[in-house]
Design a protein around this motif. Structure first.
Motif, PDB file in Angstrom:
ATOM      1  N   MET A   1       0.718  -1.134  -0.169  1.00  0.00           N
ATOM      2  CA  MET A   1      -0.016  -0.029  -0.044  1.00  0.00           C
ATOM      3  C   MET A   1       0.817   1.313   0.178  1.00  0.00           C
ATOM      4  O   MET A   1       0.661   2.222  -0.730  1.00  0.00           O
ATOM      5  CB  MET A   1      -0.876  -0.190   1.228  1.00  0.00           C
ATOM      6  N   ILE A   2       1.751   1.219   0.820  1.00  0.00           N
ATOM      7  CA  ILE A   2       2.907   2.422   0.962  1.00  0.00           C
ATOM      8  C   ILE A   2       3.471   2.701  -0.397  1.00  0.00           C
ATOM      9  O   ILE A   2       3.576   3.616  -0.790  1.00  0.00           O
ATOM     10  CB  ILE A   2       3.736   2.411   2.269  1.00  0.00           C
ATOM     11  N   PHE A   3       4.050   1.507  -0.973  1.00  0.00           N
ATOM     12  CA  PHE A   3       4.628   1.513  -1.985  1.00  0.00           C
ATOM     13  C   PHE A   3       3.897   2.090  -3.237  1.00  0.00           C
ATOM     14  O   PHE A   3       4.390   2.791  -3.996  1.00  0.00           O
ATOM     15  CB  PHE A   3       5.162   0.098  -2.401  1.00  0.00           C
ATOM     16  N   LEU A   4       2.761   1.617  -3.231  1.00  0.00           N
ATOM     17  CA  LEU A   4       1.726   2.181  -4.412  1.00  0.00           C
ATOM     18  C   LEU A   4       1.570   3.504  -4.285  1.00  0.00           C
ATOM     19  O   LEU A   4       1.648   4.355  -5.300  1.00  0.00           O
ATOM     20  CB  LEU A   4       0.471   1.380  -4.410  1.00  0.00           C
ATOM     21  N   ALA A   5       1.511   3.868  -3.052  1.00  0.00           N
ATOM     22  CA  ALA A   5       1.274   5.564  -2.688  1.00  0.00           C
ATOM     23  C   ALA A   5       2.415   6.189  -3.263  1.00  0.00           C
ATOM     24  O   ALA A   5       2.302   7.171  -3.702  1.00  0.00           O
ATOM     25  CB  ALA A   5       0.944   5.612  -1.261  1.00  0.00           C
ATOM     26  N   ILE A   6       3.721   5.612  -2.725  1.00  0.00           N
ATOM     27  CA  ILE A   6       4.884   6.364  -3.218  1.00  0.00           C
ATOM     28  C   ILE A   6       5.065   6.351  -4.876  1.00  0.00           C
ATOM     29  O   ILE A   6       5.325   7.579  -5.154  1.00  0.00           O
ATOM     30  CB  ILE A   6       6.187   5.476  -2.779  1.00  0.00           C
ATOM     31  N   LEU A   7       4.598   5.298  -5.419  1.00  0.00           N
ATOM     32  CA  LEU A   7       4.722   5.429  -7.066  1.00  0.00           C
ATOM     33  C   LEU A   7       3.698   6.471  -7.399  1.00  0.00           C
ATOM     34  O   LEU A   7       4.524   6.984  -8.227  1.00  0.00           O
ATOM     35  CB  LEU A   7       4.345   4.004  -7.311  1.00  0.00           C
ATOM     36  N   LEU A   8       2.632   6.393  -7.024  1.00  0.00           N
ATOM     37  CA  LEU A   8       1.755   7.387  -7.455  1.00  0.00           C
ATOM     38  C   LEU A   8       2.227   8.753  -7.287  1.00  0.00           C
ATOM     39  O   LEU A   8       2.019   9.641  -8.036  1.00  0.00           O
ATOM     40  CB  LEU A   8       0.252   6.988  -6.870  1.00  0.00           C
ATOM     41  N   GLY A   9       2.467   8.921  -5.989  1.00  0.00           N
ATOM     42  CA  GLY A   9       3.023  10.465  -5.443  1.00  0.00           C
ATOM     43  C   GLY A   9       4.149  10.771  -6.436  1.00  0.00           C
ATOM     44  O   GLY A   9       4.161  11.899  -7.018  1.00  0.00           O
ATOM     45  N   THR A  10       5.335  10.008  -6.626  1.00  0.00           N
ATOM     46  CA  THR A  10       6.351  10.550  -7.472  1.00  0.00           C
ATOM     47  C   THR A  10       6.182  10.701  -8.812  1.00  0.00           C
ATOM     48  O   THR A  10       6.518  11.441  -9.503  1.00  0.00           O
ATOM     49  CB  THR A  10       7.523   9.426  -7.293  1.00  0.00           C
ATOM     50  N   LEU A  11       5.206   9.608  -9.455  1.00  0.00           N
ATOM     51  CA  LEU A  11       4.935   9.914 -10.952  1.00  0.00           C
ATOM     52  C   LEU A  11       3.990  11.307 -11.042  1.00  0.00           C
ATOM     53  O   LEU A  11       4.341  12.200 -12.212  1.00  0.00           O
ATOM     54  CB  LEU A  11       3.890   8.598 -11.273  1.00  0.00           C
ATOM     55  N   THR A  12       2.972  11.556 -10.073  1.00  0.00           N
ATOM     56  CA  THR A  12       2.322  12.619 -10.344  1.00  0.00           C
ATOM     57  C   THR A  12       3.266  13.954 -10.236  1.00  0.00           C
ATOM     58  O   THR A  12       3.114  14.878 -11.102  1.00  0.00           O
ATOM     59  CB  THR A  12       1.364  12.730  -9.053  1.00  0.00           C
ATOM     60  N   PHE A 147       6.235   9.636   3.012  1.00  0.00           N
ATOM     61  CA  PHE A 147       5.108   8.784   2.965  1.00  0.00           C
ATOM     62  C   PHE A 147       5.469   7.617   3.890  1.00  0.00           C
ATOM     63  O   PHE A 147       4.455   7.162   4.677  1.00  0.00           O
ATOM     64  CB  PHE A 147       5.137   7.915   1.555  1.00  0.00           C
ATOM     65  N   ILE A 148       6.934   7.321   4.173  1.00  0.00           N
ATOM     66  CA  ILE A 148       7.215   6.264   5.122  1.00  0.00           C
ATOM     67  C   ILE A 148       6.709   6.990   6.418  1.00  0.00           C
ATOM     68  O   ILE A 148       6.156   6.051   7.560  1.00  0.00           O
ATOM     69  CB  ILE A 148       8.332   5.757   4.870  1.00  0.00           C
ATOM     70  N   ALA A 149       7.186   8.010   6.654  1.00  0.00           N
ATOM     71  CA  ALA A 149       6.736   8.715   8.058  1.00  0.00           C
ATOM     72  C   ALA A 149       5.152   8.926   8.250  1.00  0.00           C
ATOM     73  O   ALA A 149       4.847   8.451   9.457  1.00  0.00           O
ATOM     74  CB  ALA A 149       7.484   9.912   8.021  1.00  0.00           C
ATOM     75  N   ASP A 150       4.391   8.930   7.342  1.00  0.00           N
ATOM     76  CA  ASP A 150       3.170   9.382   7.369  1.00  0.00           C
ATOM     77  C   ASP A 150       2.331   9.622   6.153  1.00  0.00           C
ATOM     78  O   ASP A 150       2.985  10.261   5.145  1.00  0.00           O
ATOM     79  CB  ASP A 150       2.807  10.625   8.235  1.00  0.00           C
ATOM     80  N   LEU A 151       1.471   9.060   5.816  1.00  0.00           N
ATOM     81  CA  LEU A 151       0.661   9.152   4.433  1.00  0.00           C
ATOM     82  C   LEU A 151       0.223  10.320   4.208  1.00  0.00           C
ATOM     83  O   LEU A 151       0.666  10.767   2.866  1.00  0.00           O
ATOM     84  CB  LEU A 151      -0.481   8.238   4.506  1.00  0.00           C
ATOM     85  N   GLY A 154       3.216  12.427   2.999  1.00  0.00           N
ATOM     86  CA  GLY A 154       3.629  12.147   1.899  1.00  0.00           C
ATOM     87  C   GLY A 154       2.989  12.586   0.760  1.00  0.00           C
ATOM     88  O   GLY A 154       3.567  13.200  -0.392  1.00  0.00           O
ATOM     89  N   VAL A 155       1.713  12.997   0.767  1.00  0.00           N
ATOM     90  CA  VAL A 155       0.839  13.525  -0.188  1.00  0.00           C
ATOM     91  C   VAL A 155       1.307  15.107  -0.373  1.00  0.00           C
ATOM     92  O   VAL A 155       1.229  15.917  -1.180  1.00  0.00           O
ATOM     93  CB  VAL A 155      -0.698  13.459   0.378  1.00  0.00           C
ATOM     94  N   ILE A 156       1.246  15.862   0.977  1.00  0.00           N
ATOM     95  CA  ILE A 156       1.685  17.188   0.868  1.00  0.00           C
ATOM     96  C   ILE A 156       3.189  17.392   0.507  1.00  0.00           C
ATOM     97  O   ILE A 156       3.381  18.255  -0.461  1.00  0.00           O
ATOM     98  CB  ILE A 156       2.022  17.593   2.500  1.00  0.00           C
ATOM     99  N   ALA A 157       4.079  16.190   0.555  1.00  0.00           N
ATOM    100  CA  ALA A 157       5.300  16.391  -0.046  1.00  0.00           C
ATOM    101  C   ALA A 157       5.453  16.185  -1.584  1.00  0.00           C
ATOM    102  O   ALA A 157       6.001  16.916  -2.152  1.00  0.00           O
ATOM    103  CB  ALA A 157       6.262  14.960   0.822  1.00  0.00           C
ATOM    104  N   ALA A 158       4.524  15.377  -1.997  1.00  0.00           N
ATOM    105  CA  ALA A 158       4.327  15.061  -3.426  1.00  0.00           C
ATOM    106  C   ALA A 158       4.059  16.278  -3.923  1.00  0.00           C
ATOM    107  O   ALA A 158       4.336  16.914  -5.276  1.00  0.00           O
ATOM    108  CB  ALA A 158       3.485  14.004  -3.682  1.00  0.00           C
TER     109      ALA A 158
END
Length: 273
Positions: A1-12, A147-151, A154-158
């Protein structure tokens, strides 16, 4: 789940920022191509001095080591530039087989009858893409760490990365289009998008090695900034130093200030990431 969120966040963040920059550059700003070079110089310098370097210097690494990395980075990009110009001057026929051609060196595609200044300037394209890739890789690690610290973090960072990359990518597109014979928009967008996609690679690597790579992050930031400083000072600013009327000079300074201002404002708004 976290990995998918990272992938989506980084591509966006990585590719989305390029598309927003392209929409702004070719839609609203398309009539001001020459002014875009001033904006590019301002954006690249501000990205380096107001965003990447301060972030690197906030780390535990000693300033001496970071300044040494910056110096070596500048010398490295200068030597690569030399190698690229020498190659194009002496054995252009073999350009298609040249290793550096993969760095998107655009003037293998156009008539070599252009003057030497144009050839010298077009060489900035590969340096921008190399610096971009390093920078995007670093951004990917930053997003993965968040994202690893907090979902939510991660969204804010992306979103923060997407925002601060837009003015910077507008500068990149101006540099790359300047090196194209017809100024092919699609080619420039594709090249910068590929560099932007490296954000996802950084995210994936960050997910696996986040603790190990965190120590190297300041060095990534400094190497990326050295490439942007080199391109701004060696490729863009010389282009702007031609003798111009007072009005044209004022416009150049204004656009340079806009480039610096855009990155500085966005950086200060998003520095929480």
């Amino acid at each position: 789940m976290i990995f998918l969120a990272i992938l989506l966040g980084t591509l966006t963040a990585g590719i989305g920022s390029v598309w927003v920059a392209a929409w702004l550059s070719y839609g609203v700003m398309s009539r001001y191509t020459q002014h875009m070079l001033s904006l590019a110089a301002g954006a690249l310098l501000a990205t380096s001095f107001m965003h990447l370097l301060p972030e690197a210097f906030e780390s535990a690494v000693t300033p001496h080591d970071l300044f040494l990395t910056l110096l070596l980075g500048l010398v490295f990009f200068f030597l690569l530039d030399k190698a690229e110009l020498w190659h194009h001057g002496h054995e252009h026929g073999a350009a298609h087989g040249h290793a550096h051609h993969d760095h998107a060196h655009s003037h293998a595609h156009h008539d070599h009858a252009h003057d030497q200044a144009h050839v010298a300037h077009a060489s900035g394209g590969w340096a921008v893409l190399a610096g971009d890739s390093v920078h995007c890789f670093g951004d990917g690690i930053l997003i993965a760490s968040a994202f690893i610290a907090d979902l939510r973090l991660g969204v804010i960072a992306a979103l923060a990365v997407l925002a601060h990359e837009v003015p910077h990518h507008m500068g990149d597109l101006a540099v790359l289009r300047q090196g194209q014979a017809q100024g092919h928009k699609q080619v420039a967008v594709l090249k910068v998008s590929l560099a932007g996609a490296v954000t996802a690679l950084g995210g994936a690597v960050g997910f696996v090695l986040v603790e190990t790579l965190r120590a190297a992050l300041p060095y990534f930031l400094v190497v990326a900034s050295s490439s942007f400083i080199y391109v701004a000072l060696a490729d863009l600013i010389p282009q702007l130093q031609k003798r111009l009327s007072a009005r044209e000079t004022a416009a150049q300074i204004a656009w340079l200030a806009v480039g610096i201002g855009m990155v500085t404002v966005v950086s200060s708004l998003t520095h929480g990431h």
